[in-house]
Every structure is written in C-alpha cells, then in structure tokens.
Design a protein around this motif. Structure first.
Motif, PDB file in Angstrom:
ATOM      1  N   LEU A   1       0.844  -1.190   0.000  1.00 34.35           N
ATOM      2  CA  LEU A   1       0.000   0.000   0.000  1.00 34.35           C
ATOM      3  C   LEU A   1       0.878   1.237   0.000  1.00 34.35           C
ATOM      4  CD1 LEU A   1      -2.628  -0.988   2.724  1.00 34.35           C
ATOM      5  CD2 LEU A   1      -3.108  -0.699   0.292  1.00 34.35           C
ATOM      6  N   THR A   2       0.404   2.311  -0.611  1.00 34.09           N
ATOM      7  CA  THR A   2       1.147   3.566  -0.659  1.00 34.09           C
ATOM      8  C   THR A   2       0.803   4.389   0.575  1.00 34.09           C
ATOM      9  OG1 THR A   2       1.119   3.545  -3.071  1.00 34.09           O
ATOM     10  CG2 THR A   2       1.582   5.656  -2.004  1.00 34.09           C
ATOM     11  N   LEU A   3       1.759   4.555   1.464  1.00 35.29           N
ATOM     12  CA  LEU A   3       1.536   5.256   2.731  1.00 35.29           C
ATOM     13  C   LEU A   3       2.317   6.552   2.839  1.00 35.29           C
ATOM     14  CD1 LEU A   3       1.745   2.147   5.112  1.00 35.29           C
ATOM     15  CD2 LEU A   3      -0.290   3.129   4.028  1.00 35.29           C
ATOM     16  N   SER A   4       3.204   6.836   1.891  1.00 36.24           N
ATOM     17  CA  SER A   4       4.100   7.984   2.000  1.00 36.24           C
ATOM     18  C   SER A   4       3.582   9.234   1.296  1.00 36.24           C
ATOM     19  CB  SER A   4       5.474   7.616   1.414  1.00 36.24           C
ATOM     20  OG  SER A   4       5.351   7.226   0.053  1.00 36.24           O
ATOM     21  N   ARG A   5       2.441   9.144   0.595  1.00 33.03           N
ATOM     22  CA  ARG A   5       1.896  10.300  -0.126  1.00 33.03           C
ATOM     23  C   ARG A   5       0.419  10.043  -0.411  1.00 33.03           C
ATOM     24  NH1 ARG A   5       1.038   8.563  -5.210  1.00 33.03           N
ATOM     25  NH2 ARG A   5       2.292   6.791  -5.954  1.00 33.03           N
ATOM     26  N   PRO A   6      -0.336  11.104  -0.712  1.00 39.47           N
ATOM     27  CA  PRO A   6      -1.736  10.897  -1.104  1.00 39.47           C
ATOM     28  C   PRO A   6      -1.822  10.324  -2.515  1.00 39.47           C
ATOM     29  CG  PRO A   6      -1.180  13.220  -1.228  1.00 39.47           C
ATOM     30  CD  PRO A   6       0.016  12.541  -0.620  1.00 39.47           C
ATOM     31  N   LEU A   7      -2.942   9.683  -2.809  1.00 44.58           N
ATOM     32  CA  LEU A   7      -3.153   9.040  -4.096  1.00 44.58           C
ATOM     33  C   LEU A   7      -4.095   9.871  -4.962  1.00 44.58           C
ATOM     34  CD1 LEU A   7      -3.696   5.446  -2.709  1.00 44.58           C
ATOM     35  CD2 LEU A   7      -1.716   6.193  -4.058  1.00 44.58           C
TER      36      LEU A   7
ATOM     37  N   TYR B   1     -11.336   4.080 -14.176  1.00 43.09           N
ATOM     38  CA  TYR B   1     -10.606   4.956 -13.259  1.00 43.09           C
ATOM     39  C   TYR B   1      -9.201   4.399 -13.061  1.00 43.09           C
ATOM     40  CZ  TYR B   1     -15.053   7.115 -11.987  1.00 43.09           C
ATOM     41  OH  TYR B   1     -16.259   7.784 -12.038  1.00 43.09           O
ATOM     42  N   CYS B   2      -8.243   5.297 -12.907  1.00 41.78           N
ATOM     43  CA  CYS B   2      -6.878   4.859 -12.627  1.00 41.78           C
ATOM     44  C   CYS B   2      -6.348   5.565 -11.390  1.00 41.78           C
ATOM     45  CB  CYS B   2      -5.959   5.095 -13.829  1.00 41.78           C
ATOM     46  SG  CYS B   2      -5.646   6.822 -14.247  1.00 41.78           S
ATOM     47  N   VAL B   3      -5.382   4.922 -10.752  1.00 44.09           N
ATOM     48  CA  VAL B   3      -4.774   5.398  -9.513  1.00 44.09           C
ATOM     49  C   VAL B   3      -3.265   5.379  -9.685  1.00 44.09           C
ATOM     50  CG1 VAL B   3      -4.465   4.938  -7.042  1.00 44.09           C
ATOM     51  CG2 VAL B   3      -6.695   4.546  -8.121  1.00 44.09           C
ATOM     52  N   ASP B   4      -2.579   6.397  -9.213  1.00 45.88           N
ATOM     53  CA  ASP B   4      -1.113   6.436  -9.287  1.00 45.88           C
ATOM     54  C   ASP B   4      -0.526   5.677  -8.100  1.00 45.88           C
ATOM     55  OD1 ASP B   4      -1.955   8.318  -7.412  1.00 45.88           O
ATOM     56  OD2 ASP B   4      -0.349   9.738  -7.881  1.00 45.88           O
ATOM     57  N   GLY B   5      -0.920   4.415  -7.982  1.00 40.01           N
ATOM     58  CA  GLY B   5      -0.475   3.597  -6.869  1.00 40.01           C
ATOM     59  C   GLY B   5      -0.474   2.133  -7.237  1.00 40.01           C
ATOM     60  N   THR B   6      -0.603   1.283  -6.247  1.00 39.00           N
ATOM     61  CA  THR B   6      -0.483  -0.158  -6.401  1.00 39.00           C
ATOM     62  C   THR B   6      -1.852  -0.797  -6.641  1.00 39.00           C
ATOM     63  OG1 THR B   6      -0.805  -0.638  -4.057  1.00 39.00           O
ATOM     64  CG2 THR B   6       1.446  -0.077  -4.765  1.00 39.00           C
ATOM     65  N   PRO B   7      -1.875  -2.078  -7.031  1.00 43.21           N
ATOM     66  CA  PRO B   7      -3.166  -2.771  -7.148  1.00 43.21           C
ATOM     67  C   PRO B   7      -3.971  -2.773  -5.852  1.00 43.21           C
ATOM     68  CG  PRO B   7      -1.453  -4.010  -8.271  1.00 43.21           C
ATOM     69  CD  PRO B   7      -0.756  -2.904  -7.546  1.00 43.21           C
ATOM     70  N   ALA B   8      -3.310  -2.983  -4.727  1.00 47.93           N
ATOM     71  CA  ALA B   8      -4.024  -2.966  -3.447  1.00 47.93           C
ATOM     72  C   ALA B   8      -4.593  -1.583  -3.159  1.00 47.93           C
ATOM     73  CB  ALA B   8      -3.094  -3.410  -2.315  1.00 47.93           C
TER      74      ALA B   8
END
Length: 248
Positions: free
Chosen positions: A46-52, A62-69
C-alpha cells in the motif's frame, strides 16, 4: 444486478483488463479501478508515503497512481456510496502459479478485496493470446459466485490455459505447486558506467504433482486454487513450542 469491482496489476490500459470488462458487462454493473501503469510484482504493498490521485478516463475506467491494493482499497472503501458485491482482479498477462502468488499484484488486488470483506477472484491467462477464453471463464464463475461459500479471508486464484475456448479440457480444483530458486540477477551497466542489476527469471518448477495448478494448466484445464491470507504454518506450532521449551 450484481456490482463488480475490477482491478489488475498490468495497468489500466492492459488488454486483459479490457477483455475482462467486456466479458462481464452483460452480466453485472462493472466499475474499473486500476493502476495508471504496470505494477506487476507489487504484491500487497500500500502507498503510505503520499496521497493518491484517482483519475477518470474517457472510456469510463478509473486509474490510480499507486499499487493494485491501493486501487481496490479506494474502490471498496468509501470513494463511492455503493460497495461492490465481488472483486475480480485480472486478466493477468501471464500465469500466477505456485510461488508467484507471493509476489503477484493480481492476487494482491483480490486479497485486498477479501481483506475488506468482499468475495474475490484473481484471474490470470497463462500466456498472452486468448484473453477471450479467460473472459468466458470469468463470466461462468461469477454466474455461480453466490452459491460458493468460502471461509473468511479466503479467495480464488484462477489460471486459464492460453487456448481457444473449444480446447479447454474443463476445470480442476488444485493446490499451489512451487518453484525452485530463481536464477541469479543479471548484472548490467547504465550509460554512466554504474553497476545495476535486473531481477532474473523465476525458477524451474520443483513441485508440479498431478494435483497442482502447474499440472492442471499443462493438461489444458482451468486451475482454481482457494487461497487464504493466514500464512501460519499450523502443523509446525507444536514443533516450535517444543524447540522454545528446550531453550528454557
């Protein structure tokens, strides 16, 4: 009508994701939330160091600048008023067999859905051609999803042979096989002469017994493996306790 959340790890523009969407749209209300780029091998991070950033595309995905989770977390957990009835991840470009499930972003997306209380399926094509076959498999599975009762924190890992639908031999319930050690990393130099390393290919199959996912796909069967998020080796608890008792 059943509500489905689709995600993947190959990225929002991957052909497998589109094939899955096209196969399931006639049967359900479908929303797609996927990474904005290839995130293969991201596992459960999970991305915890910045907002998504959640962005909508012209095709309704929809797309997210992060991981599958990250994608499934946002898709299930409060971005929209309605929660999905089922999370499906895929169709992955390539198999997720044996030890692959430890690294797979495809499996991780399904696992995040399961962790958030949703039934979940990870779909992979063991190849790169017959995504339509894997789409038909997915459509057949969701039609009976309501009748499947799995223990809490469980999901299904589905691997489809890269064959035309007419050549699929059937479905098999399997266990995970496992691979031998991976090859040594490949050492390269960048344009400035600095040493860099590529992660090498996965190891050869070390356990492909007749009841494994490897064997089923090799024989032309769709492999369906129930997975659990509890990694405890329950059979070893007494051995470890005895070992500790002997130390004191």
């Amino acid at each position: 009508m059943r509500r489905l959340l689709l995600s993947n790890d190959d990225g929002v523009h991957a052909p497998g994701l589109r094939a899955l969407y096209d196969a399931l749209c006639p049967h359900a209300r479908v929303r797609v939330v996927a990474p904005d780029r290839d995130k293969s091998g991201a596992s459960n991070s999970l991305t915890l160091s910045r907002p998504l950033a959640l962005s909508d595309l012209d095709n309704g995905f929809y797309c997210v600048d992060g991981t599958p989770a990250d994608c499934v977390y946002l898709g299930v957990n409060g971005v929209w008023d309605e929660k999905p009835d089922l999370v499906i991840s895929g169709i992955n470009h390539g198999g997720n067999l044996g030890d692959d499930v430890l690294y797979s972003g495809t499996v991780a997306a399904a696992m995040e859905g399961r962790n958030l209380g949703m039934p979940a399926i990870a779909m992979s094509l063991v190849g790169s051609h017959h995504f339509d076959t894997a789409g038909r498999v997915a459509a057949s599975l969701i039609g009976a999803a309501d009748q499947l009762s799995l223990p809490p924190r469980s999901l299904l890992n589905v691997n489809v042979p890269d064959l035309p639908w007419e050549e699929i031999q059937g479905f098999r319930v399997t266990r995970l096989g496992y691979r031998g050690p991976a090859a040594q990393p490949l050492k390269v130099c960048d344009p400035r002469g600095r040493e860099r390393f590529w992660i090498a290919a996965v190891g050869e199959n070390a356990d492909e017994g007749p009841d494994t996912d490897f064997a089923a796909v090799k024989a032309g069967f769709v492999s369906i493996t129930p997975l659990q998020t509890d990694l405890t080796r329950h059979a070893a608890l007494d051995d470890v306790q005895g070992w500790l008792d002997a130390l004191t």
